[in-house]
Enzyme design. Structure first.
Site, PDB file in Angstrom:
ATOM      1  N   ARG A 171      -9.891  -0.010   9.061  1.00  0.00           N
ATOM      2  CA  ARG A 171      -9.205  -1.302   9.284  1.00  0.00           C
ATOM      3  C   ARG A 171     -10.173  -2.328  10.096  1.00  0.00           C
ATOM      4  NH1 ARG A 171      -3.263  -0.501   8.891  1.00  0.00           N
ATOM      5  NH2 ARG A 171      -2.094  -2.286   9.023  1.00  0.00           N
ATOM      6  N   ARG A 212      11.125  -6.054   3.986  1.00  0.00           N
ATOM      7  CA  ARG A 212      10.958  -4.741   4.352  1.00  0.00           C
ATOM      8  C   ARG A 212      11.648  -4.282   5.671  1.00  0.00           C
ATOM      9  NH1 ARG A 212       4.958  -2.635   4.714  1.00  0.00           N
ATOM     10  NH2 ARG A 212       4.916  -3.594   6.986  1.00  0.00           N
ATOM     11  N   ARG A 238      -0.584 -10.125  13.020  1.00  0.00           N
ATOM     12  CA  ARG A 238      -1.117  -8.870  12.236  1.00  0.00           C
ATOM     13  C   ARG A 238      -1.889  -9.375  11.072  1.00  0.00           C
ATOM     14  NH1 ARG A 238       4.219  -6.262  10.910  1.00  0.00           N
ATOM     15  NH2 ARG A 238       3.277  -4.864   9.339  1.00  0.00           N
ATOM     16  N   ARG A 253      11.585  -1.429  10.816  1.00  0.00           N
ATOM     17  CA  ARG A 253      10.377  -1.294  11.911  1.00  0.00           C
ATOM     18  C   ARG A 253      10.465  -2.719  12.776  1.00  0.00           C
ATOM     19  NH1 ARG A 253       4.927  -0.362   8.238  1.00  0.00           N
ATOM     20  NH2 ARG A 253       4.190  -1.666   9.846  1.00  0.00           N
ATOM     21  N   LYS A 257       0.956  -1.311   0.041  1.00  0.00           N
ATOM     22  CA  LYS A 257      -0.006  -0.062   0.005  1.00  0.00           C
ATOM     23  C   LYS A 257       0.951   1.322   0.025  1.00  0.00           C
ATOM     24  CE  LYS A 257      -2.491  -1.122   3.703  1.00  0.00           C
ATOM     25  NZ  LYS A 257      -2.041  -2.568   4.175  1.00  0.00           N
TER      26      LYS A 257
HETATM   27  P1  ADP Z   1       1.082  -2.453   7.819  1.00  0.00           P
HETATM   28  O1  ADP Z   1      -0.104  -2.206   6.581  1.00  0.00           O
HETATM   29  O2  ADP Z   1       2.160  -3.239   7.210  1.00  0.00           O
HETATM   30  O3  ADP Z   1       0.407  -3.490   8.780  1.00  0.00           O
HETATM   31  P2  ADP Z   1       0.841   0.187   8.792  1.00  0.00           P
HETATM   32  O4  ADP Z   1       1.857   1.135   8.897  1.00  0.00           O
HETATM   33  O5  ADP Z   1      -0.547   0.355   7.981  1.00  0.00           O
HETATM   34  O6  ADP Z   1       1.427  -1.105   8.312  1.00  0.00           O
HETATM   35  O7  ADP Z   1       0.189  -0.288  10.271  1.00  0.00           O
HETATM   36  C1  ADP Z   1       1.241  -0.377  11.268  1.00  0.00           C
HETATM   37  C2  ADP Z   1       0.567  -0.556  12.510  1.00  0.00           C
HETATM   38  O8  ADP Z   1      -0.261   0.679  12.915  1.00  0.00           O
HETATM   39  C3  ADP Z   1      -0.942  -1.791  12.784  1.00  0.00           C
HETATM   40  O9  ADP Z   1      -0.233  -3.078  12.914  1.00  0.00           O
HETATM   41  C4  ADP Z   1      -1.760  -1.164  13.870  1.00  0.00           C
HETATM   42  O10 ADP Z   1      -1.242  -1.457  15.075  1.00  0.00           O
HETATM   43  C5  ADP Z   1      -1.319   0.244  13.622  1.00  0.00           C
HETATM   44  N1  ADP Z   1      -2.492   1.029  12.757  1.00  0.00           N
HETATM   45  C6  ADP Z   1      -2.411   1.581  11.424  1.00  0.00           C
HETATM   46  N2  ADP Z   1      -3.493   1.893  11.111  1.00  0.00           N
HETATM   47  C7  ADP Z   1      -4.375   1.467  12.165  1.00  0.00           C
HETATM   48  C8  ADP Z   1      -5.949   1.420  11.929  1.00  0.00           C
HETATM   49  N3  ADP Z   1      -6.603   2.116  10.883  1.00  0.00           N
HETATM   50  N4  ADP Z   1      -6.546   1.039  13.181  1.00  0.00           N
HETATM   51  C9  ADP Z   1      -5.827   0.715  14.019  1.00  0.00           C
HETATM   52  N5  ADP Z   1      -4.566   0.336  14.160  1.00  0.00           N
HETATM   53  C10 ADP Z   1      -4.074   0.780  13.053  1.00  0.00           C
END
Ligand code: ADP
Length: 192
Positions: free
Chosen positions: A89, A128, A146, A134, A14
Site C-alpha cells: 500500500r 458494506r 482512507r 466494520r 478486492k
Molecule cells: P479496505 O481495502 O477497505 O481499505 P482493508 O481491510 O484492506 O480494507 O484495510 C483496512 C485497514 O487496515 C486500512 O485502512 C489500514 O488501516 C490497515 N491496513 C491494511 N493493509 C495495510 C497495509 N498494507 N499497510 C498499512 N495498513 C494497512
C-alpha cells in the site's frame, strides 16, 4: 510460485473477488486488513496498536504488514502462489516485497488493478458497513481519510508496476458483483 497483487482503492471489491481468483489459480489469499482485524479480535499487542490507527483510517507501520507477509510466505504451503490483497500500500512496502521475494528467488507476477471512482467508493463502503459492521466503514470522514491516503500513498504504485510491465487494470463499475467478477477473471486470463 505466482505472486499476484490485487490492487485498488478501498471498497473496490478486492475481498469480494479474491475467493474466485484464488480458487481458480490455487492461490492463498492474504488480506493484510483481515490479518490485522484478526489480531485486534485476539487482543494481541500488535492488534491493540493497529486498532487506534485503523479506526481513524490511517495506515499501520510498514514493518508490521511486511512482517505479516513474510511470515505468511514462510508458513503457507501447498498452493501454487499467493494473492495479496491490500498489500503493498506504500512504495516502501512495494520495495520491501521485492526484497522479500528476491531472497526467495521469486518476483511479483502481476498486479491486477480493480478501479472505481471515488463517488462509488462511498456507496460501496457504506453498503458494506451495514453487512460487515466494520467501525472504519461507518463514518464518512474516516472513509474520506482512507481515500485520501490511497491517492497520496498507494496510487504511486501504479507507475512503479507499470514501469516493470506488470500492471493490468480492469473497470469494475458494472451493475452486479457477478459481472465485475467475470471482468476480473477475464483480465487474469490475458496475463502470463
Ligand atoms: P479496505 O481495502 O477497505 O481499505 P482493508 O481491510 O484492506 O480494507 O484495510 C483496512 C485497514 O487496515 C486500512 O485502512 C489500514 O488501516 C490497515 N491496513 C491494511 N493493509 C495495510 C497495509 N498494507 N499497510 C498499512 N495498513 C494497512
Amino acid at each position: 510460485m505466482k505472486y499476484y497483487i490485487l490492487f485498488g482503492p478501498p471498497g473496490a471489491g478486492k475481498g469480494t473477488h479474491s475467493g474466485a481468483i484464488s480458487e481458480k489459480y490455487n492461490l492463498k489469499h492474504i488480506s493484510t486488513g483481515e490479518l490485522l482485524r484478526a489480531e485486534i479480535a485476539a487482543g494481541t499487542e500488535l492488534g491493540q496498536k493497529a486498532k487506534s490507527l485503523i479506526s481513524v483510517g490511517a495506515l499501520v507501520p510498514d514493518e508490521v504488514v511486511e512482517g505479516m507477509i513474510e511470515n505468511a510466505f514462510d508458513t503457507i504451503k501447498g498452493v501454487d502462489g499467493f494473492l495479496l490483497d491490500g498489500f503493498p500500500r506504500t512504495l516502501a512496502q512495494a520495495e520491501a516485497l521485492d526484497a522479500i521475494l528476491a531472497k526467495r528467488g521469486e518476483s511479483v507476477t502481476a498486479v491486477v488493478s480493480i478501479m472505481i471512482p471515488d463517488e462509488l467508493i462511498y456507496k460501496r463502503i457504506e453498503g458494506r458497513a451495514l453487512i460487515e459492521g466494520r467501525a472504519d466503514d461507518a463514518d464518512r470522514s474516516i472513509i474520506k481519510h482512507r481515500i485520501d491516503t490511497y491517492h497520496s500513498q498507494t496510487e504511486p504504485l501504479i507507475a512503479f508496476y507499470k514501469e516493470q510491465g506488470k500492471y493490468y487494470e480492469v473497470d469494475v463499475t458494472g451493475e452486479t458483483i457477478e459481472e465485475n467478477r467475470q471482468r476480473v477473471l477475464k483480465l487474469m486470463e490475458t496475463i502470463e
